[in-house]
Design a protein around this motif. Sequence first.
Motif, short mmCIF file in Angstrom:
data_model
loop_
_atom_site.label_atom_id
_atom_site.label_comp_id
_atom_site.label_asym_id
_atom_site.label_seq_id
_atom_site.Cartn_x
_atom_site.Cartn_y
_atom_site.Cartn_z
N PHE A 116 8.36 -4.59 -8.53
CA PHE A 116 8.07 -4.74 -7.10
C PHE A 116 7.40 -3.49 -6.56
CE2 PHE A 116 11.49 -7.62 -8.06
CZ PHE A 116 11.29 -8.71 -7.25
N GLU A 117 6.45 -3.70 -5.66
CA GLU A 117 5.77 -2.62 -4.95
C GLU A 117 5.94 -2.87 -3.46
OE1 GLU A 117 3.80 -0.03 -6.03
OE2 GLU A 117 3.71 -0.42 -8.20
N HIS A 118 6.54 -1.91 -2.76
CA HIS A 118 6.79 -2.08 -1.33
C HIS A 118 5.94 -1.12 -0.51
CE1 HIS A 118 9.29 -1.43 2.46
NE2 HIS A 118 8.68 -2.59 2.59
N ALA A 119 5.19 -1.65 0.43
CA ALA A 119 4.29 -0.85 1.25
C ALA A 119 5.03 -0.20 2.42
CB ALA A 119 3.14 -1.70 1.78
N THR A 120 4.87 1.09 2.57
CA THR A 120 5.29 1.93 3.69
C THR A 120 6.80 2.14 3.78
OG1 THR A 120 5.49 0.23 5.44
CG2 THR A 120 3.28 1.11 5.00
N GLY A 121 7.54 1.72 2.76
CA GLY A 121 8.99 1.91 2.80
C GLY A 121 9.42 3.19 2.09
N TYR A 122 10.75 3.36 1.94
CA TYR A 122 11.26 4.58 1.32
C TYR A 122 12.38 4.31 0.33
CZ TYR A 122 14.65 3.99 5.14
OH TYR A 122 15.57 3.47 6.03
N LYS A 123 12.77 3.05 0.11
CA LYS A 123 13.82 2.74 -0.85
C LYS A 123 13.20 2.32 -2.18
CE LYS A 123 17.25 1.31 2.60
NZ LYS A 123 18.16 0.23 3.06
N THR A 124 13.67 2.94 -3.26
CA THR A 124 13.15 2.63 -4.58
C THR A 124 14.29 2.22 -5.52
OG1 THR A 124 13.34 4.92 -5.33
CG2 THR A 124 11.24 4.27 -4.32
N ALA A 125 13.91 1.69 -6.66
CA ALA A 125 14.84 1.36 -7.74
C ALA A 125 14.05 1.44 -9.03
CB ALA A 125 15.43 -0.04 -7.53
N GLU A 126 14.71 1.19 -10.14
CA GLU A 126 14.03 1.28 -11.43
C GLU A 126 12.83 0.34 -11.50
OE1 GLU A 126 15.08 0.96 -16.22
OE2 GLU A 126 16.68 0.99 -14.72
N ASN A 127 12.93 -0.80 -10.80
CA ASN A 127 11.83 -1.77 -10.80
C ASN A 127 11.18 -1.91 -9.42
OD1 ASN A 127 14.18 -3.04 -9.81
ND2 ASN A 127 13.44 -5.08 -10.39
N VAL A 128 11.38 -0.91 -8.55
CA VAL A 128 10.79 -0.92 -7.21
C VAL A 128 10.07 0.39 -6.95
CG1 VAL A 128 11.17 -1.16 -4.72
CG2 VAL A 128 12.60 -2.45 -6.33
N THR A 130 7.33 2.48 -4.13
CA THR A 130 6.83 2.45 -2.75
C THR A 130 5.46 3.12 -2.71
OG1 THR A 130 7.89 4.55 -2.15
CG2 THR A 130 9.14 2.52 -1.76
N TYR A 131 4.63 2.63 -1.80
CA TYR A 131 3.30 3.22 -1.61
C TYR A 131 3.01 3.21 -0.13
CZ TYR A 131 1.77 -1.72 -1.39
OH TYR A 131 1.62 -3.06 -1.06
N ASP A 132 2.37 4.29 0.32
CA ASP A 132 2.12 4.44 1.75
C ASP A 132 0.79 5.15 1.93
OD1 ASP A 132 2.48 4.36 4.47
OD2 ASP A 132 4.36 5.49 4.48
N ALA A 133 0.27 5.08 3.13
CA ALA A 133 -0.98 5.77 3.48
C ALA A 133 -0.72 6.74 4.61
CB ALA A 133 -2.06 4.75 3.87
N ARG A 134 -1.42 7.85 4.58
CA ARG A 134 -1.26 8.86 5.64
C ARG A 134 -2.16 8.47 6.82
NH1 ARG A 134 1.49 13.40 3.69
NH2 ARG A 134 1.75 13.38 1.43
N VAL A 279 4.41 7.09 -3.64
CA VAL A 279 3.17 7.82 -3.36
C VAL A 279 2.83 7.69 -1.88
CG1 VAL A 279 2.26 7.57 -5.69
CG2 VAL A 279 1.70 5.85 -3.98
N TRP A 280 2.17 8.74 -1.38
CA TRP A 280 1.72 8.77 0.02
C TRP A 280 0.31 9.33 0.00
CZ3 TRP A 280 4.67 11.67 4.53
CH2 TRP A 280 4.29 11.11 5.75
N LEU A 281 -0.67 8.47 0.13
CA LEU A 281 -2.07 8.82 -0.09
C LEU A 281 -2.84 8.81 1.23
CD1 LEU A 281 -2.59 6.63 -3.28
CD2 LEU A 281 -1.90 9.03 -3.16
N GLY A 282 -3.91 9.61 1.28
CA GLY A 282 -4.64 9.74 2.54
C GLY A 282 -6.14 9.71 2.40
N ILE A 283 -6.81 10.42 3.31
CA ILE A 283 -8.27 10.43 3.33
C ILE A 283 -8.82 11.00 2.03
CG2 ILE A 283 -10.28 11.45 4.46
CD1 ILE A 283 -8.85 11.23 7.12
#
Length: 360
Positions: A116-128, A130-134, A279-283
């Motif tokens: 699983f990939e969750h956008a803009t969140g902060y909870k993870t697990a072995e199979n989860v 998170t990815y976000d944008a600055r 990850v938290w990626l930006g410009i």
Amino acid sequence: MKRRTMLKSGTIAAAVLAMGLPALAQDEPLKVGFIYVGPVGDGGWTYQHDLARQAVEAEYGDRVETSFIESVPEGADAERALTQLALAGNKLIFATSFGFMDATINVAQRFPDVKFEHATGYKTAENVSTYDARFYEGRAVIGTMAGRMTETNKIGYIGSFPIPEVIQGINSAYIHAKKVNPDVEMRVVWVYSWFDPAKEADAAAALIAEGVDVFMQHTDSTAPLAKAQEAGVLGFGQASDMSNFAPNPRVASIIDHWDPYYIRRVGQVLDGTWESQSVWLGIGDGEVVIGEITDAVPAEVKAEAEALRDQIAAGDYHPFTGPLKKQDGSDWLAEGQVASDQELAGMNFYVEGITAAMPN
């Protein structure tokens, strides 16, 4: 190329699993599912995620088969949708809204063989992951343009929910508008929805009634730009380019460019190298893009905005650099001090100068 599908029911897939049939042969496509908080035609957030889904199909062809469920409310409905996708045989699922976080964690526990990939969140697990944008980096750039272009010295912001991601954007836009225009004021209206064109249009109308002549949004529809067009004020595209409203009222935009991330993560599942990450990626990473700045923006303002964009991209400037105070006048960042990611991830206050009340 495998044609994408829009799932309606997981009944057949559930029956197949219950019968204990063998796993897919290695030459069968990787199934990748997506759940969206809005419709794919929203012209903003969901539209941009779906473009990235299509980019995955274009990149991998018959090696993948994608599907999506759109307009999924955050909460229990999200858990049902994620379960449906898992039962349908998807081995990688993208949950593309902050409010899907707990549902993603819950479903991931029941399907440990699904990633699983969750956008803009902060909870993870072995199979989860998170990815976000600055997004706040892009807000600094358009905030600069807003501060320069307002004639009433009143700029506005339409917020969705008072979560750190949105509050970061409001603060960043205001800080940089204030830097170029010390007389600027900011009005904030909350709609408590990611996608509700009627509420977004009403919020834009309320800002315009208060004398705002340039506004920004952290909501998903083009309704605010339509209202800006009617009133003759300026706005910015949100999440996607929204170029149908260019060159005026949409004078620039913040584009969420998810394609590279989605392509990379699908590739890692295909080659067996996928691991849980945050990850938290930006410009500078190409994930936050400033869309075309139209000729409605004076050349010198455009140059100033582009210079700021390039400074941020190069890592030479951080939008939250002191001295900065909180709204109540207390010290936050000293001269030259840069906010940490941890501080930004928990941001729950306005900076000094914003007079709006922070919602509970």
